[in-house]
Design an enzyme around this catalytic site. Sequence first.
Site, PDB file in Angstrom:
ATOM      1  N   TRP A 130       2.383   1.669  -3.405  1.00 49.09           N
ATOM      2  CA  TRP A 130       1.365   2.094  -4.369  1.00 49.09           C
ATOM      3  C   TRP A 130       1.279   3.621  -4.410  1.00 49.09           C
ATOM      4  O   TRP A 130       1.027   4.213  -5.463  1.00 49.09           O
ATOM      5  CB  TRP A 130       0.004   1.500  -3.982  1.00 49.09           C
ATOM      6  CG  TRP A 130      -1.126   1.933  -4.882  1.00 49.09           C
ATOM      7  CD1 TRP A 130      -1.515   1.353  -6.050  1.00 49.09           C
ATOM      8  CD2 TRP A 130      -2.011   3.051  -4.680  1.00 49.09           C
ATOM      9  NE1 TRP A 130      -2.576   2.026  -6.592  1.00 49.09           N
ATOM     10  CE2 TRP A 130      -2.906   3.078  -5.766  1.00 49.09           C
ATOM     11  CE3 TRP A 130      -2.139   4.016  -3.694  1.00 49.09           C
ATOM     12  CZ2 TRP A 130      -3.912   4.026  -5.887  1.00 49.09           C
ATOM     13  CZ3 TRP A 130      -3.142   4.968  -3.820  1.00 49.09           C
ATOM     14  CH2 TRP A 130      -4.008   4.964  -4.903  1.00 49.09           C
ATOM     15  N   HIS A 131       1.508   4.252  -3.244  1.00 47.51           N
ATOM     16  CA  HIS A 131       1.377   5.702  -3.188  1.00 47.51           C
ATOM     17  C   HIS A 131       2.512   6.431  -3.901  1.00 47.51           C
ATOM     18  O   HIS A 131       2.342   7.592  -4.292  1.00 47.51           O
ATOM     19  CB  HIS A 131       1.291   6.171  -1.732  1.00 47.51           C
ATOM     20  CG  HIS A 131      -0.075   5.981  -1.143  1.00 47.51           C
ATOM     21  ND1 HIS A 131      -0.470   4.810  -0.567  1.00 47.51           N
ATOM     22  CD2 HIS A 131      -1.145   6.812  -1.076  1.00 47.51           C
ATOM     23  CE1 HIS A 131      -1.718   4.924  -0.159  1.00 47.51           C
ATOM     24  NE2 HIS A 131      -2.158   6.123  -0.461  1.00 47.51           N
ATOM     25  N   GLY A 132       3.658   5.827  -4.014  1.00 43.93           N
ATOM     26  CA  GLY A 132       4.737   6.527  -4.696  1.00 43.93           C
ATOM     27  C   GLY A 132       6.019   5.720  -4.721  1.00 43.93           C
ATOM     28  O   GLY A 132       6.227   4.841  -3.876  1.00 43.93           O
ATOM     29  N   GLY A 152       0.830  -1.211   0.000  1.00 44.32           N
ATOM     30  CA  GLY A 152       0.000   0.000   0.000  1.00 44.32           C
ATOM     31  C   GLY A 152       0.860   1.255   0.000  1.00 44.32           C
ATOM     32  O   GLY A 152       0.551   2.229  -0.681  1.00 44.32           O
ATOM     33  N   PHE A 179      -0.357   9.937  -7.714  1.00 47.61           N
ATOM     34  CA  PHE A 179      -0.215   8.534  -7.288  1.00 47.61           C
ATOM     35  C   PHE A 179      -0.767   7.551  -8.310  1.00 47.61           C
ATOM     36  O   PHE A 179      -1.263   7.871  -9.299  1.00 47.61           O
ATOM     37  CB  PHE A 179      -0.905   8.322  -5.946  1.00 47.61           C
ATOM     38  CG  PHE A 179      -0.343   9.178  -4.844  1.00 47.61           C
ATOM     39  CD1 PHE A 179       1.005   9.494  -4.826  1.00 47.61           C
ATOM     40  CD2 PHE A 179      -1.138   9.694  -3.867  1.00 47.61           C
ATOM     41  CE1 PHE A 179       1.525  10.293  -3.823  1.00 47.61           C
ATOM     42  CE2 PHE A 179      -0.635  10.493  -2.856  1.00 47.61           C
ATOM     43  CZ  PHE A 179       0.701  10.786  -2.842  1.00 47.61           C
TER      44      PHE A 179
END
Lengths: 473, 267
Positions: free
Chosen positions: A324-326, A321, A473
């Site tokens: 996934w954001h960066g 997770g 993102f």
Amino acid sequence: MLFNSLTFVVFFAVVVSAYWMMDSWRGRKNLLLIASYIFYGAWNPPFAALLFSTTALDFYLGRRIAKEQRPGPRNVWLVISVAVNLSMLGFFKYGNFLLENFQWALARGGITYQPPHLDVFLPIGISFYTFHSLSYTLDIYRGVMQPTRSLRDFALAVSFFPQLVAGPIVRAGDFLPQLEAPPKPQTGRFLWGLLLMTLGLFEKVVLADTMLAGSADSVFSYGGPLVALDSWLGVIAFAGQIFFDFAGYSICAIGAALCLGFHLKDNFRFPYAAVGFSDFWRRWHISLSTFLRDYLYIPLGGNRLGAARAMTNLIVVMFIGGLWHGAAWTFVVWGLLHGSYLAIERLLKVFTTEVTWAEGFYVKILIGLGTYALVCIAWVFFRASDFATASRLLHGMFGAHATADAILSTREILQIGIVTLGMFIAQWSLRETSMEAAVARLPRWVVTAAWVFMAGAIILTQGNSNAFIYFQF
Amino acid sequence: MHSSTSNFERPIPAQPWRGIAVLVVIVTLLCAIAWEVRCRTVGYGPTLNDTEDLWAQARRRLKPGSVVIIGDSRAWFDSDLDELERGLGSRPVQLAQPGSCAFPVLEDLANDEAFHGTIVCSIVPRMFFAPGGPLVENARKAVKRFHTQTLAQRASHLLAVPLEEHVAFLKERDLTTEALLKELPIPNRPGALVPPRTPPYFQTVDRERRARMTASCAHPGRLQTRVKMGWARLFTPRHHQITFRGRWLRSVPGRRSKRVFATRTRP
């Protein structure tokens, strides 16, 4: 195209007017599909082709998975879908990150390697639409849904413009059924949608960008040591900014969809009134947390294989997770911190199953504030551009600098304090209910006054068309 | 046939929505009109905002042989495009930006292989040689916007221009919520490193990015005093430099060759 731009105001007015003037349901769906691709292409036209190729591939693979009875070939088709989608995400989003880390690893072994810098643009919203599309093949594989026969319908489900670039992550299984029959026009639904759009823009433009962003930017970009008050306020400002920015976008998306007769689920449910971290993730970016739960946590074994395995699974899921954001290790640390919070909470629950005092109101408030404080500490890594900045800020938050600067004006301190206090009061008073239920109970003059206030504040704050944080993102 | 995995439908709060919406539109419009009247009463008038999009639009006007003005607020305020056009024979493109370092723009023009025109560059050493920070970022953002401006951004700009030309309260610099909040007279903590307040509105901007001082600021009075005092901490008076530039402008009309002029001002 940003929701908080004049182009979108004109675009939306034209699309909504044309949509409700059309009698043909097919015509309306075609219109929405074209509008969605214009919405996306207005940013960078060639990437609309990338969006379509992802969609077409998953449409084809979905049919193959559904048609295939043998487990082996079904697995192969699913692996192709997952691999292609994630490879595309990997190339555009993580290409340079992987190369840099490869270079670093080689350097540790004494090998000097200078990788070429991949000069690639990150297609806006790729993380979102990849998940929109991927949910389709995954759900067909899981037997949760049947494939659609219409490429147009599936393309619209993936690209539906309100949720295309920054969520919520609407699963095909939630959207495709709504394309079966045309929604009937309803004034109440349409105007409630407009009110939600006003609320979302107010959160974004006024609260996030005007009241909080400046202070958060000042604190996180300051190169020197900061006093504890300014360090905490900068982080609290960012905690509010990211909530109002992202929740504002989600509310706009829900409102815009309602104006067109579509229903999208909540993406936020008063997360800063969460009591504990599992509660936080049931309230924050719900569409992502449920996606990770259904497609990653449960397949990994969830909590079916014992407490230790469940804790490991939580950390793995939050690690992904975070990534996934960066494409940065700071995001990974943010994810790992949340994974650790969740794992520790699970461990504590094992020992406190019989405890009844934790259900008291004041204890809940105390746990809620503790949750908020730890969430803020995690936000430091999310917002900081590198570990040096994060470390400097954390030292400042705990008063570890011998000499430090104060950089926030009294006005900024008051803005952060007032907005954060208002946010807490609103979220704690609504945590057990929904916004719809609360609005239904309000006198009409209060609804009118609140709507006028928000619309007026947006008009007064015009020109401040910053992109939404989650676009990257 | 779709297999429905969700029959989710959002509840709609029971309220007399039609009446509420009509009232909201009327009251919001009345408030906006009242605010517009108030802004005009205190001396504001419609003007374009000097945004990155306006800069990008001006940059697009650049032809291979154009005369282009770059630099900081001195070049922005002090260049009369009509006068320069009369003297130079072609109308210069105004790309100077207040509070910015000219170097990123100069670099961008140098990298533009199609461009072989004349660059007039105003140089304030502490700004032109700034190692980084907001002075450089202002210019970099504008250059970046020119190279990466999306269709949606261009469309928004085209829609904003006629609105800003007619509505006074759209003045970003002074009349947005943020600018109004900054005007609140709240004392700061002792020792807090808070930037000084910048003075309010004193120019209008047009589609060519020409900046003109407003009448209320051009004449002695409260606003002019406030503007002068506001900048006094950062810059010393520049009377001798204005004279110098005046001499320089008078000498321009007689020239025919392309050259780069650097005007040096003391901080």
